[in-house]
Design a protein around this motif. Structure first.
Motif, PDB file in Angstrom:
ATOM      1  N   LEU A 415       5.701  -0.467   0.103  1.00 33.63           N
ATOM      2  CA  LEU A 415       4.432  -1.087   0.485  1.00 33.63           C
ATOM      3  C   LEU A 415       3.859  -0.296   1.648  1.00 33.63           C
ATOM      4  CD1 LEU A 415       5.420  -4.882   0.379  1.00 33.63           C
ATOM      5  CD2 LEU A 415       4.499  -3.455  -1.469  1.00 33.63           C
ATOM      6  N   LYS A 416       2.556  -0.068   1.608  1.00 32.59           N
ATOM      7  CA  LYS A 416       1.922   0.765   2.637  1.00 32.59           C
ATOM      8  C   LYS A 416       0.596   0.132   3.043  1.00 32.59           C
ATOM      9  CE  LYS A 416       0.831   5.681   3.436  1.00 32.59           C
ATOM     10  NZ  LYS A 416       1.876   5.906   4.451  1.00 32.59           N
ATOM     11  N   TRP A 417       0.514  -0.293   4.303  1.00 31.96           N
ATOM     12  CA  TRP A 417      -0.741  -0.830   4.851  1.00 31.96           C
ATOM     13  C   TRP A 417      -0.624  -0.867   6.371  1.00 31.96           C
ATOM     14  CZ3 TRP A 417      -5.331  -1.027   2.859  1.00 31.96           C
ATOM     15  CH2 TRP A 417      -6.340  -1.716   3.533  1.00 31.96           C
ATOM     16  N   ASN A 418      -1.753  -0.944   7.037  1.00 27.08           N
ATOM     17  CA  ASN A 418      -1.775  -0.850   8.492  1.00 27.08           C
ATOM     18  C   ASN A 418      -0.948  -1.939   9.174  1.00 27.08           C
ATOM     19  OD1 ASN A 418      -2.712   0.645  10.716  1.00 27.08           O
ATOM     20  ND2 ASN A 418      -4.296  -0.870  11.160  1.00 27.08           N
ATOM     21  N   SER A 419      -0.997  -3.165   8.641  1.00 31.16           N
ATOM     22  CA  SER A 419      -0.285  -4.280   9.273  1.00 31.16           C
ATOM     23  C   SER A 419       1.224  -4.111   9.218  1.00 31.16           C
ATOM     24  CB  SER A 419      -0.675  -5.608   8.618  1.00 31.16           C
ATOM     25  OG  SER A 419      -0.435  -5.568   7.226  1.00 31.16           O
ATOM     26  N   LEU A 420       1.720  -3.221   8.365  1.00 33.27           N
ATOM     27  CA  LEU A 420       3.164  -2.996   8.282  1.00 33.27           C
ATOM     28  C   LEU A 420       3.679  -2.140   9.444  1.00 33.27           C
ATOM     29  CD1 LEU A 420       3.360  -2.501   4.428  1.00 33.27           C
ATOM     30  CD2 LEU A 420       4.051  -4.508   5.749  1.00 33.27           C
ATOM     31  N   ILE A 444      10.727  -0.528   1.157  1.00 36.99           N
ATOM     32  CA  ILE A 444      10.265   0.525   2.067  1.00 36.99           C
ATOM     33  C   ILE A 444       8.871   0.126   2.569  1.00 36.99           C
ATOM     34  CG2 ILE A 444       9.704   2.976   2.304  1.00 36.99           C
ATOM     35  CD1 ILE A 444      11.571   3.376  -0.208  1.00 36.99           C
ATOM     36  N   LEU A 445       8.774  -0.171   3.851  1.00 38.61           N
ATOM     37  CA  LEU A 445       7.517  -0.620   4.441  1.00 38.61           C
ATOM     38  C   LEU A 445       6.959   0.492   5.317  1.00 38.61           C
ATOM     39  CD1 LEU A 445       8.514  -4.271   5.442  1.00 38.61           C
ATOM     40  CD2 LEU A 445       7.577  -3.433   3.273  1.00 38.61           C
ATOM     41  N   GLU A 446       5.714   0.892   5.022  1.00 33.20           N
ATOM     42  CA  GLU A 446       5.107   2.010   5.742  1.00 33.20           C
ATOM     43  C   GLU A 446       3.737   1.617   6.282  1.00 33.20           C
ATOM     44  OE1 GLU A 446       7.011   5.466   2.801  1.00 33.20           O
ATOM     45  OE2 GLU A 446       4.830   5.323   3.097  1.00 33.20           O
ATOM     46  N   PRO A 447       3.393   2.072   7.496  1.00 32.76           N
ATOM     47  CA  PRO A 447       2.041   1.839   8.011  1.00 32.76           C
ATOM     48  C   PRO A 447       1.036   2.763   7.334  1.00 32.76           C
ATOM     49  CG  PRO A 447       3.277   3.177   9.550  1.00 32.76           C
ATOM     50  CD  PRO A 447       4.237   2.785   8.456  1.00 32.76           C
ATOM     51  N   ALA A 448      -0.227   2.513   7.580  1.00 34.30           N
ATOM     52  CA  ALA A 448      -1.266   3.383   7.037  1.00 34.30           C
ATOM     53  C   ALA A 448      -1.125   4.783   7.605  1.00 34.30           C
ATOM     54  CB  ALA A 448      -2.640   2.816   7.369  1.00 34.30           C
ATOM     55  N   MET A 454      -1.687   9.772   2.512  1.00 34.41           N
ATOM     56  CA  MET A 454      -1.444   8.605   1.662  1.00 34.41           C
ATOM     57  C   MET A 454      -1.485   9.002   0.186  1.00 34.41           C
ATOM     58  SD  MET A 454      -3.180   6.287  -0.425  1.00 34.41           S
ATOM     59  CE  MET A 454      -4.855   6.023   0.117  1.00 34.41           C
ATOM     60  N   LEU A 455      -2.451   9.830  -0.204  1.00 35.04           N
ATOM     61  CA  LEU A 455      -2.530  10.272  -1.597  1.00 35.04           C
ATOM     62  C   LEU A 455      -1.306  11.108  -1.975  1.00 35.04           C
ATOM     63  CD1 LEU A 455      -6.325  11.244  -1.734  1.00 35.04           C
ATOM     64  CD2 LEU A 455      -5.254   9.252  -2.788  1.00 35.04           C
ATOM     65  N   GLU A 456      -0.873  11.971  -1.084  1.00 31.77           N
ATOM     66  CA  GLU A 456       0.311  12.794  -1.336  1.00 31.77           C
ATOM     67  C   GLU A 456       1.542  11.932  -1.563  1.00 31.77           C
ATOM     68  OE1 GLU A 456       3.405  15.433  -1.576  1.00 31.77           O
ATOM     69  OE2 GLU A 456       1.256  15.816  -1.889  1.00 31.77           O
ATOM     70  N   ARG A 457       1.593  10.771  -0.931  1.00 24.78           N
ATOM     71  CA  ARG A 457       2.758   9.882  -1.060  1.00 24.78           C
ATOM     72  C   ARG A 457       2.993   9.481  -2.512  1.00 24.78           C
ATOM     73  NH1 ARG A 457       7.026   8.232  -0.828  1.00 24.78           N
ATOM     74  NH2 ARG A 457       7.953   6.586   0.428  1.00 24.78           N
ATOM     75  N   TYR A 458       1.928   9.414  -3.315  1.00 27.83           N
ATOM     76  CA  TYR A 458       2.082   9.039  -4.727  1.00 27.83           C
ATOM     77  C   TYR A 458       2.923  10.045  -5.506  1.00 27.83           C
ATOM     78  CZ  TYR A 458      -1.371   5.233  -4.559  1.00 27.83           C
ATOM     79  OH  TYR A 458      -2.033   4.060  -4.306  1.00 27.83           O
TER      80      TYR A 458
END
Length: 520
Positions: A415-420, A444-448, A454-458
């Motif tokens: 999961l990837k978002w700023n609140s993480l 796996i929790l990741e911040p923004a 972020m696109l490369e993470r895919y």
């Protein structure tokens, strides 16, 4: 000082030029009393003079260093300029100067939430409400923080309180309606009733304007997101496709943080008008001086909207499109544009406005020039992911995702978002998954991160899981563009059907589920 007090009281009703001419002398002259000076900083910023606002605020904090609201206002100015670390630092200073200053606590909370520290922000807002329990703005931000943490019922209660305390302020009503789209509980009738309350609070009356005669159809687009933002990225390819022989296009931009995409939008429009510093009265006068036949709202109930101006009828035809997939609730909004794949037989029941259907989907995606090369890494285990706003998550979504992980041995969920970025929220979310039988080694929790990163993470993930009932839009396009399939579960409400419409348009119907069990 009385003249200044009166000026501050009515500055929002001045046109920009008059406001600047009357306010600027106070920025460089003798410093007014601190209470007036801190309001003057806000007045200068709102009237389109952030530089003099900054100069005055720096003088205020230097000459009156113990005055907490001066530091809080300095935090707001820094945040508006994208200086997040400075914003947090100034707000923290404000709270140190006066721990009982509600305004300082509010400014600190806003900066913390922007940085992703949602639980720390919630704590500060709780403290502020202990001091000023009838402060609508504090209640509104409190509700938004709770929604980030999946506390939808509590969030809506807080936002209802804000709207009741200040019923004439459209910001609180919009925050409430936007958050209501995340909540799985309400049906179409409740969502529509909630939207219509917005119009009632504004005291909206139906108005009509006649269409003038012109060689080309004059179309205006109004929004605050003409930059590297989901709305800006989805809008640009459609703007480029306009037939200039038939349409004259004017952009009314409330965008504050302009970038390369802003410049591209400006190059592809006949007129590009910056109106972010204008109040709604001045904006209405502007539109009257630059008449359009059709005015398209790209914001709906998202941040920075001008629905209060649309309620007064600015153009003969007013249309809602792209930024908000729900009813504005306005009598004077003539249509909502949706793609046919977004619609069901029940779609109109969610809207006060007539729904105009266009073929397929009303969303168009053009990958950015920096889209990473597809170099998908291999893994012995399936790697699931979701890069959606955490406010879109809820109990049923988490349950489905946990079931998926339990059925696929060794699989993980990223999961990837700023609140993480917030360690307390991440700990809470990890505990929720643990209660569903999923250990933290599989989560796996990741911040923004920067958009290209972020696109490369895919490239290191396999399958994207769409939340519901508020599903992905641009997030779905981006996962697909990076070669990652998206599994979605559409509901009746239109906002839940964005991913399904995209997948159906691309011929991937097998990725559209019909029930939660089918989704799993």
């Amino acid at each position: 000082m009385q003249a200044l007090a009166e000026l501050l009281k009515r500055y929002s009703d001045l046109d920009r030029a008059s406001a600047l001419s009357q306010l600027q002398p106070y920025a460089t002259g003798e410093l007014p009393p601190a209470e007036l000076a801190v309001n003057l900083v806000h007045a200068l910023q709102q009237s389109g003079d952030p530089e003099n606002a900054r100069i005055l605020c720096e003088r205020l904090t230097k000459e009156q260093p113990s005055f907490a609201p001066g530091w809080a206002r300095r935090s707001e100015l820094a945040l508006a300029q994208g200086q997040l670390d400075a914003a947090i630092g100034w707000a923290e200073t404000a709270c140190q100067k006066n721990p009982k200053c509600a305004f300082s606590l509010l400014s600190y909370a806003i900066a913390l939430r922007t940085a992703g520290y949602v639980t720390r922000a919630t704590t500060r807002l709780n403290m502020a409400l202990q001091i000023q329990p009838k402060h609508a703005v504090i209640w509104s931000h409190y509700g938004l923080c709770l929604a980030d943490q999946l506390q939808h019922e509590m969030a809506l209660n807080a936002l209802d309180t804000a709207a009741q305390l200040m019923p004439g302020n459209p910001m609180h009503g919009s925050n409430r309606l936007m958050t209501g789209q995340y909540d799985p509980a309400p049906g179409s009738q409740q969502l529509l009733e909630d939207a219509c309350k917005f119009s009632q609070r504004l005291g909206e009356q139906q108005r009509t304007l006649s269409i003038g005669r012109s060689q080309r159809i004059r179309v205006g687009y109004l929004g605050a997101d003409f930059y590297n933002h989901p709305v800006g990225r989805l809008f640009l390819p459609i703007l480029k496709a306009h037939d200039r022989d038939r349409f004259e296009v004017t952009i009314f931009s409330d965008t504050s943080n302009e970038d390369a995409l802003t410049s591209e939008v400006e190059r592809n429009a006949d007129s590009f008008i910056r109106c972010g510093s204008m109040n709604n009265t001045d904006f209405a006068l502007l539109v009257n001086s630059q008449p359009v036949d059709v005015l398209v709202d790209l914001a709906g109930h998202t941040a920075g909207n001008r629905l209060a101006a649309f309620a007064q009828r600015l153009a003969p035809v007013q249309v809602s499109w792209l930024g908000y997939t729900g009813s504005t609730g306005l009598i004077n909004m003539d249509a909502v544009v949706l793609g046919e794949f977004h619609c069901t037989e029940a779609t109109q029941s969610f809207f006060r406005e007539p729904v105009v259907r266009v073929p397929g989907t009303h969303l168009v995606y053009q990958p950015p020039g920096y889209l990473p090369e597809l170099q998908h890494s291999l893994s012995p285990n399936v790697r699931f992911c979701s890069f959606n706003h955490t406010a879109k998550l809820n109990t049923e979504v988490l349950s489905c995702w946990a079931d998926i992980l339990k059925r696929v041995d060794g699989s993980t969920l990223t999961l990837k978002w700023n609140s993480l970025r917030d360690p307390q929220f991440a700990k809470w979310l990890t505990a929720r998954f643990a209660s569903l039988g999923i250990g933290n080694e599989r989560l796996i929790l990741e911040p923004a991160s920067a958009h290209s990163e972020m696109l490369e993470r895919y490239n290191h993930l396999d399958i994207a899981l769409d939340p519901f009932p508020y599903c992905g839009g641009l997030t779905t396009f981006e996962a697909l563009a990076m070669g990652v399939p998206v599994v979605t579960l559409p509901w009746q409400r239109p906002v839940s059907r964005q991913s399904a419409a995209i997948l159906q348009s691309l011929g991937f119907k097998d990725l559209i589920a019909s029930t939660p069990a089918n989704y799993v």
